[in-house]
Design a protein around this motif. Structure first.
Motif, PDB file in Angstrom:
ATOM      1  N   GLY A  89      -1.894  -2.767 -36.427  1.00 32.76           N
ATOM      2  CA  GLY A  89      -0.848  -2.321 -37.331  1.00 32.76           C
ATOM      3  C   GLY A  89       0.002  -1.186 -36.800  1.00 32.76           C
ATOM      4  O   GLY A  89       1.033  -0.856 -37.402  1.00 32.76           O
ATOM      5  N   THR A  90      -0.410  -0.578 -35.671  1.00 32.09           N
ATOM      6  CA  THR A  90       0.375   0.524 -35.121  1.00 32.09           C
ATOM      7  C   THR A  90       1.374   0.017 -34.089  1.00 32.09           C
ATOM      8  O   THR A  90       1.192  -1.042 -33.493  1.00 32.09           O
ATOM      9  CB  THR A  90      -0.526   1.589 -34.468  1.00 32.09           C
ATOM     10  OG1 THR A  90      -1.275   0.991 -33.393  1.00 32.09           O
ATOM     11  CG2 THR A  90      -1.484   2.164 -35.489  1.00 32.09           C
ATOM     12  N   ARG A  91       2.402   0.811 -33.872  1.00 29.34           N
ATOM     13  CA  ARG A  91       3.455   0.429 -32.943  1.00 29.34           C
ATOM     14  C   ARG A  91       3.129   0.947 -31.544  1.00 29.34           C
ATOM     15  O   ARG A  91       2.699   2.092 -31.377  1.00 29.34           O
ATOM     16  CB  ARG A  91       4.784   1.001 -33.420  1.00 29.34           C
ATOM     17  CG  ARG A  91       5.991   0.564 -32.607  1.00 29.34           C
ATOM     18  CD  ARG A  91       7.261   1.219 -33.110  1.00 29.34           C
ATOM     19  NE  ARG A  91       7.502   0.927 -34.513  1.00 29.34           N
ATOM     20  CZ  ARG A  91       8.524   1.429 -35.204  1.00 29.34           C
ATOM     21  NH1 ARG A  91       9.382   2.242 -34.615  1.00 29.34           N
ATOM     22  NH2 ARG A  91       8.677   1.112 -36.476  1.00 29.34           N
ATOM     23  N   THR A 105       6.173  -8.846 -31.781  1.00 27.55           N
ATOM     24  CA  THR A 105       7.426  -8.107 -31.675  1.00 27.55           C
ATOM     25  C   THR A 105       8.253  -8.353 -32.924  1.00 27.55           C
ATOM     26  O   THR A 105       8.513  -9.505 -33.285  1.00 27.55           O
ATOM     27  CB  THR A 105       8.209  -8.542 -30.423  1.00 27.55           C
ATOM     28  OG1 THR A 105       7.385  -8.346 -29.266  1.00 27.55           O
ATOM     29  CG2 THR A 105       9.472  -7.721 -30.278  1.00 27.55           C
ATOM     30  N   ARG A 106       8.623  -7.273 -33.581  1.00 24.30           N
ATOM     31  CA  ARG A 106       9.393  -7.365 -34.823  1.00 24.30           C
ATOM     32  C   ARG A 106      10.813  -6.874 -34.580  1.00 24.30           C
ATOM     33  O   ARG A 106      11.015  -5.839 -33.943  1.00 24.30           O
ATOM     34  CB  ARG A 106       8.725  -6.527 -35.910  1.00 24.30           C
ATOM     35  CG  ARG A 106       7.303  -6.973 -36.232  1.00 24.30           C
ATOM     36  CD  ARG A 106       6.630  -6.040 -37.214  1.00 24.30           C
ATOM     37  NE  ARG A 106       5.262  -6.455 -37.502  1.00 24.30           N
ATOM     38  CZ  ARG A 106       4.408  -5.736 -38.231  1.00 24.30           C
ATOM     39  NH1 ARG A 106       4.796  -4.578 -38.751  1.00 24.30           N
ATOM     40  NH2 ARG A 106       3.172  -6.182 -38.437  1.00 24.30           N
ATOM     41  N   ARG A 107      11.751  -7.624 -35.098  1.00 24.02           N
ATOM     42  CA  ARG A 107      13.151  -7.238 -34.937  1.00 24.02           C
ATOM     43  C   ARG A 107      13.389  -5.894 -35.610  1.00 24.02           C
ATOM     44  O   ARG A 107      13.149  -5.713 -36.805  1.00 24.02           O
ATOM     45  CB  ARG A 107      14.062  -8.297 -35.547  1.00 24.02           C
ATOM     46  CG  ARG A 107      15.544  -7.991 -35.422  1.00 24.02           C
ATOM     47  CD  ARG A 107      16.388  -9.156 -35.861  1.00 24.02           C
ATOM     48  NE  ARG A 107      16.186 -10.327 -35.009  1.00 24.02           N
ATOM     49  CZ  ARG A 107      16.799 -11.504 -35.194  1.00 24.02           C
ATOM     50  NH1 ARG A 107      17.652 -11.645 -36.209  1.00 24.02           N
ATOM     51  NH2 ARG A 107      16.551 -12.518 -34.400  1.00 24.02           N
ATOM     52  N   VAL A 153       0.734  -3.780 -32.727  1.00 28.20           N
ATOM     53  CA  VAL A 153      -0.575  -4.389 -32.502  1.00 28.20           C
ATOM     54  C   VAL A 153      -0.893  -5.281 -33.692  1.00 28.20           C
ATOM     55  O   VAL A 153      -0.826  -4.856 -34.852  1.00 28.20           O
ATOM     56  CB  VAL A 153      -1.664  -3.315 -32.329  1.00 28.20           C
ATOM     57  CG1 VAL A 153      -3.034  -3.976 -32.113  1.00 28.20           C
ATOM     58  CG2 VAL A 153      -1.337  -2.412 -31.157  1.00 28.20           C
ATOM     59  N   ARG A 154      -1.216  -6.514 -33.413  1.00 29.58           N
ATOM     60  CA  ARG A 154      -1.410  -7.501 -34.472  1.00 29.58           C
ATOM     61  C   ARG A 154      -2.674  -7.215 -35.272  1.00 29.58           C
ATOM     62  O   ARG A 154      -3.732  -6.881 -34.715  1.00 29.58           O
ATOM     63  CB  ARG A 154      -1.492  -8.903 -33.867  1.00 29.58           C
ATOM     64  CG  ARG A 154      -1.626 -10.022 -34.882  1.00 29.58           C
ATOM     65  CD  ARG A 154      -1.422 -11.372 -34.223  1.00 29.58           C
ATOM     66  NE  ARG A 154      -1.759 -12.436 -35.143  1.00 29.58           N
ATOM     67  CZ  ARG A 154      -2.928 -13.081 -35.140  1.00 29.58           C
ATOM     68  NH1 ARG A 154      -3.839 -12.794 -34.230  1.00 29.58           N
ATOM     69  NH2 ARG A 154      -3.184 -14.019 -36.022  1.00 29.58           N
TER      70      ARG A 154
END
Length: 256
Positions: free
Chosen positions: A26-28, A61-63, A69-70
């Motif tokens: 959940g973290t970037r 990868t999110r726009r 992290v999935r």
């Protein structure tokens, strides 16, 4: 391994940081520019590393949101004895799927598509019937709490189910599922056979189940038999491999 490409070595390093909890689900991840500076490589090399991790199902990868992290979905355990684990004649409506998911009937949804078709040579061999025997094909998408979890494509002999409630999609979902339907028709199953394999999903399966890249599926081919006659072939039950653990147990005879 110093001869490995730089993108692969960076992917190894990031993978270790994900697995040891430095970058929890959940973290970037750091930006491309930050990773480029950290490892002393171009952003093109960093993109290659991120692509590798994305294809492994570790990140997404999110726009506008970078690389995250999935979060692994909850894993459900599926045991072979789920087919006999409850009394379908009593209590609240249920199926093997609702029991696997631990959900009530109101949390269960089933998309369905019914068509008549002819048995291919492969299906005919599984049914032990002549090729081009008329079959009812039923494609189901199973939802738990609004989320798609499983696809199933099963076949039944039209001679058995034609012009019965079992061939009516409006009757779905049917409490007890296919086993209860065969019992309704007077042919209760006496044997279940399953063959399990893994493969990558088709694009349609991945889209339907909301799967990220890099995740395989478990594909189960099932046969339901009644007194030696094959009454149903499921080809296949498709479940994302990161959402299920298959449990099998076998009672062994004691040595005399």
């Amino acid at each position: 391994m110093p001869d490995r490409p730089a993108y692969a070595r960076i992917a190894d390093a990031l993978r270790d940081l994900i697995r040891d909890g430095t970058h929890p689900p959940g973290t970037r991840l750091p930006t491309l520019a930050e990773l480029s500076a950290r490892y002393g490589v171009s952003q093109i090399v960093v993109r290659g590393a991120i692509t590798l991790l994305r294809n492994e199902g570790l990140v997404e990868t999110r726009r506008g949101g970078g690389t995250v992290v999935r979060v692994a979905p909850p894993t459900r355990r599926v045991a072979m004895d789920r087919y006999r684990a409850f009394d379908r004649r009593a209590g609240a409506p249920a199926t093997a799927f609702t029991r696997d998911q631990g959900i009530g009937w109101s949390e269960y949804r089933l998309d369905r598509e019914f068509t008549r078709t002819l048995a291919t040579p492969e299906l005919a061999a599984l049914f032990e019937l002549p090729s081009r025997t008329e079959l009812l094909r039923r494609r189901f998408v199973f939802y738990a709490r609004g989320e798609p979890q499983q696809i199933s494509v099963n076949y039944l002999p039209w001679q058995l189910v034609g012009d019965t409630p079992v061939s009516d999609p409006a009757r779905e979902p049917w409490p007890g599922g296919t086993l209860a339907q065969l019992s309704f028709l007077g042919r209760p199953p006496t044997r279940v056979e399953e063959a399990v394999r893994s493969r990558m999903p088709t694009p349609e399966e991945a889209e339907t189940l909301g799967m990220p890249a890099g995740i395989p599926v478990i594909a189960v081919t099932r046969r339901l038999l009644s007194d030696g006659d094959v009454l149903e072939v499921c080809r296949d039950i498709v479940i994302p491999a990161d959402r299920v653990v298959l449990d099998y147990a076998l009672d062994l005879d004691r040595e005399p």
